[in-house]
Design a protein around this motif. Structure first.
Motif, PDB file in Angstrom:
ATOM      1  N   GLN A 238       0.825  -1.204   0.000  1.00  7.72           N
ATOM      2  CA  GLN A 238       0.000   0.000   0.000  1.00  7.72           C
ATOM      3  C   GLN A 238       0.867   1.267   0.000  1.00  7.72           C
ATOM      4  OE1 GLN A 238      -2.967  -0.193   3.142  1.00  7.72           O
ATOM      5  NE2 GLN A 238      -3.248  -2.385   2.846  1.00  7.72           N
ATOM      6  N   ASN A 239       1.935   1.241  -0.781  1.00  7.60           N
ATOM      7  CA  ASN A 239       2.848   2.392  -0.925  1.00  7.60           C
ATOM      8  C   ASN A 239       3.506   2.811   0.393  1.00  7.60           C
ATOM      9  OD1 ASN A 239       2.190   2.575  -3.671  1.00  7.60           O
ATOM     10  ND2 ASN A 239       0.478   3.957  -3.264  1.00  7.60           N
ATOM     11  N   SER A 240       3.552   1.912   1.363  1.00  7.33           N
ATOM     12  CA  SER A 240       4.112   2.273   2.671  1.00  7.33           C
ATOM     13  C   SER A 240       5.639   2.365   2.654  1.00  7.33           C
ATOM     14  CB  SER A 240       3.679   1.257   3.734  1.00  7.33           C
ATOM     15  OG  SER A 240       4.152  -0.037   3.421  1.00  7.33           O
ATOM     16  N   THR A 241       6.278   1.837   1.618  1.00  9.82           N
ATOM     17  CA  THR A 241       7.747   1.945   1.502  1.00  9.82           C
ATOM     18  C   THR A 241       8.150   2.684   0.223  1.00  9.82           C
ATOM     19  OG1 THR A 241       7.922  -0.197   0.386  1.00  9.82           O
ATOM     20  CG2 THR A 241       8.096  -0.198   2.791  1.00  9.82           C
ATOM     21  N   GLU A 242       7.221   3.296  -0.444  1.00 13.74           N
ATOM     22  CA  GLU A 242       7.530   3.996  -1.690  1.00 13.74           C
ATOM     23  C   GLU A 242       8.239   5.312  -1.388  1.00 13.74           C
ATOM     24  OE1 GLU A 242       5.097   4.438  -5.674  1.00 13.74           O
ATOM     25  OE2 GLU A 242       4.446   5.961  -4.217  1.00 13.74           O
ATOM     26  N   THR A 243       9.509   5.389  -1.723  1.00 13.90           N
ATOM     27  CA  THR A 243      10.292   6.609  -1.529  1.00 13.90           C
ATOM     28  C   THR A 243      10.182   7.482  -2.779  1.00 13.90           C
ATOM     29  OG1 THR A 243      12.266   5.495  -2.366  1.00 13.90           O
ATOM     30  CG2 THR A 243      11.911   5.461   0.027  1.00 13.90           C
ATOM     31  N   LEU A 244      10.781   8.663  -2.718  1.00 22.50           N
ATOM     32  CA  LEU A 244      10.697   9.578  -3.854  1.00 22.50           C
ATOM     33  C   LEU A 244      11.352   9.004  -5.101  1.00 22.50           C
ATOM     34  CD1 LEU A 244      11.265  13.017  -2.091  1.00 22.50           C
ATOM     35  CD2 LEU A 244       9.276  12.364  -3.457  1.00 22.50           C
ATOM     36  N   VAL A 245      12.509   8.365  -4.935  1.00 21.55           N
ATOM     37  CA  VAL A 245      13.176   7.788  -6.105  1.00 21.55           C
ATOM     38  C   VAL A 245      12.354   6.645  -6.684  1.00 21.55           C
ATOM     39  CG1 VAL A 245      15.276   6.691  -6.948  1.00 21.55           C
ATOM     40  CG2 VAL A 245      15.438   8.471  -5.220  1.00 21.55           C
ATOM     41  N   ALA A 246      11.739   5.852  -5.818  1.00 22.35           N
ATOM     42  CA  ALA A 246      10.884   4.760  -6.298  1.00 22.35           C
ATOM     43  C   ALA A 246       9.689   5.314  -7.066  1.00 22.35           C
ATOM     44  CB  ALA A 246      10.414   3.914  -5.117  1.00 22.35           C
ATOM     45  N   TYR A 247       9.116   6.402  -6.585  1.00 22.26           N
ATOM     46  CA  TYR A 247       7.971   7.010  -7.275  1.00 22.26           C
ATOM     47  C   TYR A 247       8.397   7.641  -8.591  1.00 22.26           C
ATOM     48  CZ  TYR A 247       3.658   9.660  -7.974  1.00 22.26           C
ATOM     49  OH  TYR A 247       2.492  10.176  -8.492  1.00 22.26           O
ATOM     50  N   ILE A 248       9.583   8.248  -8.622  1.00 23.21           N
ATOM     51  CA  ILE A 248      10.113   8.797  -9.871  1.00 23.21           C
ATOM     52  C   ILE A 248      10.247   7.693 -10.917  1.00 23.21           C
ATOM     53  CG2 ILE A 248      12.181   9.795 -10.944  1.00 23.21           C
ATOM     54  CD1 ILE A 248      12.584  11.319  -8.254  1.00 23.21           C
ATOM     55  N   TYR A 249      10.789   6.570 -10.499  1.00 19.75           N
ATOM     56  CA  TYR A 249      10.953   5.432 -11.422  1.00 19.75           C
ATOM     57  C   TYR A 249       9.600   4.926 -11.899  1.00 19.75           C
ATOM     58  CZ  TYR A 249      12.212   0.803 -13.151  1.00 19.75           C
ATOM     59  OH  TYR A 249      12.364  -0.314 -13.929  1.00 19.75           O
ATOM     60  N   ASP A 250       8.640   4.862 -10.989  1.00 18.61           N
ATOM     61  CA  ASP A 250       7.312   4.365 -11.347  1.00 18.61           C
ATOM     62  C   ASP A 250       6.650   5.268 -12.384  1.00 18.61           C
ATOM     63  OD1 ASP A 250       4.860   2.608 -10.668  1.00 18.61           O
ATOM     64  OD2 ASP A 250       4.104   4.654 -10.381  1.00 18.61           O
ATOM     65  N   ARG A 251       6.682   6.578 -12.155  1.00 23.98           N
ATOM     66  CA  ARG A 251       6.017   7.501 -13.077  1.00 23.98           C
ATOM     67  C   ARG A 251       6.767   7.623 -14.396  1.00 23.98           C
ATOM     68  NH1 ARG A 251       1.622  10.432 -11.259  1.00 23.98           N
ATOM     69  NH2 ARG A 251       1.478  10.777 -13.507  1.00 23.98           N
ATOM     70  N   GLY A 252       8.083   7.513 -14.358  1.00 20.11           N
ATOM     71  CA  GLY A 252       8.866   7.717 -15.566  1.00 20.11           C
ATOM     72  C   GLY A 252       9.038   6.479 -16.431  1.00 20.11           C
ATOM     73  N   PHE A 253       9.104   5.300 -15.794  1.00 19.46           N
ATOM     74  CA  PHE A 253       9.493   4.110 -16.551  1.00 19.46           C
ATOM     75  C   PHE A 253       8.535   2.926 -16.427  1.00 19.46           C
ATOM     76  CE2 PHE A 253      13.314   6.499 -15.485  1.00 19.46           C
ATOM     77  CZ  PHE A 253      13.907   6.642 -16.736  1.00 19.46           C
ATOM     78  N   GLN A 254       7.529   3.004 -15.559  1.00 22.56           N
ATOM     79  CA  GLN A 254       6.660   1.848 -15.386  1.00 22.56           C
ATOM     80  C   GLN A 254       5.210   2.114 -15.773  1.00 22.56           C
ATOM     81  OE1 GLN A 254       7.416   0.233 -11.342  1.00 22.56           O
ATOM     82  NE2 GLN A 254       8.222  -1.532 -12.423  1.00 22.56           N
ATOM     83  N   THR A 255       4.557   3.028 -15.101  1.00 19.76           N
ATOM     84  CA  THR A 255       3.116   3.191 -15.306  1.00 19.76           C
ATOM     85  C   THR A 255       2.782   4.219 -16.386  1.00 19.76           C
ATOM     86  OG1 THR A 255       3.056   4.750 -13.449  1.00 19.76           O
ATOM     87  CG2 THR A 255       2.538   2.460 -12.964  1.00 19.76           C
ATOM     88  N   ASN A 256       3.142   5.462 -16.156  1.00 19.34           N
ATOM     89  CA  ASN A 256       2.714   6.530 -17.073  1.00 19.34           C
ATOM     90  C   ASN A 256       3.722   6.861 -18.167  1.00 19.34           C
ATOM     91  OD1 ASN A 256       1.517   7.086 -14.211  1.00 19.34           O
ATOM     92  ND2 ASN A 256       0.110   8.091 -15.631  1.00 19.34           N
ATOM     93  N   HIS A 257       4.964   6.467 -17.980  1.00 19.07           N
ATOM     94  CA  HIS A 257       6.036   6.818 -18.916  1.00 19.07           C
ATOM     95  C   HIS A 257       6.072   8.332 -19.142  1.00 19.07           C
ATOM     96  CE1 HIS A 257       5.847   2.501 -20.767  1.00 19.07           C
ATOM     97  NE2 HIS A 257       6.335   2.527 -19.537  1.00 19.07           N
ATOM     98  N   ASP A 258       5.802   9.061 -18.081  1.00 20.47           N
ATOM     99  CA  ASP A 258       5.740  10.522 -18.141  1.00 20.47           C
ATOM    100  C   ASP A 258       7.086  11.091 -17.688  1.00 20.47           C
ATOM    101  OD1 ASP A 258       5.165  13.183 -18.047  1.00 20.47           O
ATOM    102  OD2 ASP A 258       3.248  12.965 -17.020  1.00 20.47           O
ATOM    103  N   LEU A 259       7.977  11.281 -18.651  1.00 21.70           N
ATOM    104  CA  LEU A 259       9.332  11.720 -18.335  1.00 21.70           C
ATOM    105  C   LEU A 259       9.355  13.143 -17.790  1.00 21.70           C
ATOM    106  CD1 LEU A 259      12.243  10.678 -18.485  1.00 21.70           C
ATOM    107  CD2 LEU A 259      12.419  11.716 -20.749  1.00 21.70           C
ATOM    108  N   GLY A 260       8.464  13.994 -18.280  1.00 21.68           N
ATOM    109  CA  GLY A 260       8.415  15.365 -17.798  1.00 21.68           C
ATOM    110  C   GLY A 260       8.037  15.447 -16.336  1.00 21.68           C
ATOM    111  N   TYR A 261       7.000  14.697 -15.948  1.00 19.44           N
ATOM    112  CA  TYR A 261       6.557  14.725 -14.555  1.00 19.44           C
ATOM    113  C   TYR A 261       7.586  14.058 -13.643  1.00 19.44           C
ATOM    114  CZ  TYR A 261       3.416  14.433 -10.547  1.00 19.44           C
ATOM    115  OH  TYR A 261       2.852  14.576  -9.298  1.00 19.44           O
TER     116      TYR A 261
END
Length: 291
Positions: A238-261
């Motif tokens: 439930q995102n209890s260990t999701e750090t900022l770098v982990a979230y950056i990786y998720d948004r940029g390379f896994q789910t949204n592929h949103d490099l700008g965000y």
């Protein structure tokens, strides 16, 4: 002669500066520029966003959750690592063969891959097939699934990180402690100080600069934690260990592929680290260098 020596110095500094420029400064500037655009990972559908990504970030609850988790992780890891390293420094302050062997042994995990160590600890902590669970079952104790527990998962990951990294801190502190003149310890003994008192009143003040350096570098590493998070928990449960770098990786390379965000959150993390590092250097390394 002076100009000649300066040219030699620049020659030896050039390889390091080239590496820093290519792999640090250029990506940093690029991330800042990309943060003002809507851009996917394939460099398509590019459009100017202005401060849109930043406004979006400040309304993103997962960013604040990741910020909180990053801070909790740092507050767990740094004190544990520093206290453990200082305690072992006190016990192994002499340069005997046994102490050299122990320091080398504690340093070994640091040179190993964090990914490999995370995989091994994930296997050991598996409640069904792990070695620790097997030993506990033999004693009639059932091991909880710590890595899938919202309260304990980040604590376990922090402990694994401490286990890997404290050998590096111990090495730096030990090297500084071994450089302290014996005359200071002899003077403390004449005043009736025991081993613990000598460590508190002689060793720690003399290695203050090294302690401050270790605090700053450990903090920077803690706020950039990713490998162990991704391998052991993938940011859950439930995102209890999701750090900022982990979230950056998720948004940029896994789910949204949103490099700008993802770049926007990277700039946000950069400023957090820069501000905290500046404050710590000002009030730890700065004061330590005044003596």
């Amino acid at each position: 002669m002076k100009n000649k020596n300066q040219k030699k110095a620049y020659f030896f500094l050039a390889p390091a500066m080239i590496i820093l420029t290519v792999f640090v400064f250029v990506p940093l500037v690029a991330a800042f520029i990309i943060s003002f655009f809507h851009m996917d990972i394939y460099m398509k559908n590019i459009s100017f966003a202005g401060f849109g990504n930043y406004f979006k970030m400040f309304h993103d609850l997962r960013v604040w959750n990741a910020t909180k988790n990053s801070m909790i992780f740092a507050l767990l890891e740094i004190p544990l690592q520093m206290v453990l390293a200082l305690f072992l420094t006190m016990l192994m302050i002499r340069n005997t063969r046994v102490h050299k062997f122990l320091r080398a042994s504690f340093y070994v995990p640091y040179v190993c891959s964090m990914t490999a160590i995370s995989i091994v600890w994930s296997m050991l902590l598996n409640p069904n097939s792990g070695m620790i669970a097997f030993v506990l079952r033999k004693q009639g104790v059932m091991m909880p699934d710590l890595l899938n527990n919202t309260k304990w998962a980040i604590v376990v990951v922090a402990m694994v990180t401490v286990w890997k990294g404290f050998g590096y801190t111990l090495t730096l502190l030990s090297a500084a402690a071994l450089d302290i003149p014996n005359s200071l310890y002899e003077a403390a003994e004449l005043d009736g100080a025991g081993n613990f008192a000598k460590f508190i009143y002689v060793t720690i003040p003399e290695i203050k600069n090294t302690i401050s350096f270790c605090l700053v570098t450990t903090l920077i590493a803690a706020l950039q934690a990713f490998d162990q998070i991704y391998v052991m928990t993938k940011g859950g449960p439930q995102n209890s260990t999701e750090t900022l770098v982990a979230y950056i990786y998720d948004r940029g390379f896994q789910t949204n592929h949103d490099l700008g965000y993802a770049s926007t959150i990277s700039v946000y993390l950069f400023f957090i680290i820069a501000v905290i590092t500046f404050v710590m250097r000002r009030y730890t390394l700065g004061k330590g260098s005044e003596k």
